[in-house]
Design a protein around this motif. Sequence first.
Motif, short mmCIF file in Angstrom:
data_model
loop_
_atom_site.label_atom_id
_atom_site.label_comp_id
_atom_site.label_asym_id
_atom_site.label_seq_id
_atom_site.Cartn_x
_atom_site.Cartn_y
_atom_site.Cartn_z
N ASN A 159 9.67 -5.74 -4.32
CA ASN A 159 8.78 -7.13 -4.46
C ASN A 159 7.44 -6.65 -4.57
N LEU A 160 7.00 -5.48 -4.04
CA LEU A 160 5.46 -5.26 -4.05
C LEU A 160 5.31 -4.51 -5.70
N ARG A 161 6.25 -3.73 -6.05
CA ARG A 161 6.10 -3.13 -7.14
C ARG A 161 6.02 -4.33 -8.56
N LYS A 162 7.17 -5.16 -8.23
CA LYS A 162 7.07 -6.27 -9.29
C LYS A 162 5.67 -7.21 -9.35
N ALA A 163 4.97 -7.34 -8.04
CA ALA A 163 3.76 -7.98 -8.08
C ALA A 163 2.64 -7.16 -8.69
N GLY A 164 3.06 -5.68 -9.04
CA GLY A 164 1.88 -4.85 -9.65
C GLY A 164 1.02 -4.10 -8.61
N ILE A 165 1.55 -4.03 -7.33
CA ILE A 165 0.85 -3.17 -6.54
C ILE A 165 1.26 -1.71 -6.86
N PRO A 166 0.00 -1.07 -6.95
CA PRO A 166 0.01 0.46 -7.37
C PRO A 166 0.96 1.02 -6.25
N GLU A 167 1.45 2.15 -6.41
CA GLU A 167 2.65 2.68 -5.63
C GLU A 167 1.87 3.41 -4.17
N GLU A 168 0.68 3.81 -4.74
CA GLU A 168 -0.06 4.78 -3.51
C GLU A 168 -0.61 3.66 -2.62
N LYS A 169 -0.44 2.42 -2.77
CA LYS A 169 -0.85 1.63 -1.68
C LYS A 169 0.48 1.32 -0.81
#
Length: 364
Positions: A159-169
Amino acid sequence: MPLFTIVAGARPNFMKIAPIIHAFQKRQKEGLDVSFRLVHTGQHYDKKMSGDFFEQLSIPDPDANLGGGGGTQAEQTGAIMVAFEKELMENRPNLVIVVGDVTSTLACSIAAKKLQIDVAHVEGGIRSGDLSMPEEINRMVTDSITDHFFTTSEIANNNLRKAGIPEEKIHFVGNTMIDTLMAQLPHFKKPEGDIFQKLEPKNYFVMTMHRPANVDQEQSLKAMIDAILEGTEGLPIIFPVHPRTAKNLQNLGIDAPNLHMCEPLGYLEFNYLVKNAKGVITDSGGVTEETSVMNVPCVTLRNNTERAETIHLGTNELVGTDPSKLRPYLQKIMRGEWKQYQGIPLWDGKTAERIVDILIHSYS
């Protein structure tokens, strides 16, 4: 020395913050130079909804109580933001830790970010897709300004990846609710009272209902209660009742000899009942996590869930809010044919230690 402020306000928060506090205390005893402040927003403020949890979960008294309970959601949000801003200005931390998806989560994350203070969201990335739920709005807004996301599942990560959240976060760490469950399992205790003394293990149901879709429309509530009474075939049903629901049930005049309504229970008492129940009927997300790990059949009276892993790998089934759909699920429980817990990755009782180690490493 880094300072972390841990925020809690509503009943579900206390089970989530307890292991984080214990992990910080453990690192302090090991000699690490780290400190934390516990801030209680006061969102839930009566003894059963708040005070008991500090004692039962070995949480220290809060360093500050913001007294933000009562009023509409907007009034509560505003009151908590004003009081928390003052707290942060007087005791500025390196990072604010918010948990879950309640009003306090939203209010405190906004107040922190406006003061340029980092925010960590424990249970980041959870989504139901249902914007009629206040909790969904709280999750989405909090995640839009969060710096560290501590997630419970690969579903949340995606869900976070789809929202564009960087992997390191994104930090996949597991579920602090399960840390608390595993730590407290040996301390579960039967509630006091004649109703509870007569219960036979695996021969009764536990029910919780509080969502407006289920309890605010009286005729829908009556139809659901009738369906539950029919499907449980006379077995005792223990129903810790939210005050708003109690009022609605009173208006309907619902009275069945096997339906035992009681006041909200402490954590240890409630989970004793859940662990020994034949099945659980609920509209709570957190209860579906606990039933799964304890391998207790669970039916959820909602049309969606933000905890899909409890369906794919746990003991939860999504029934919806239509009473006519309930009977086959209850029959399956009565026949002892319910699915078994498959194990959910990292729900192993060590989530809080992973969280604290990541934060100490990031801010030391």
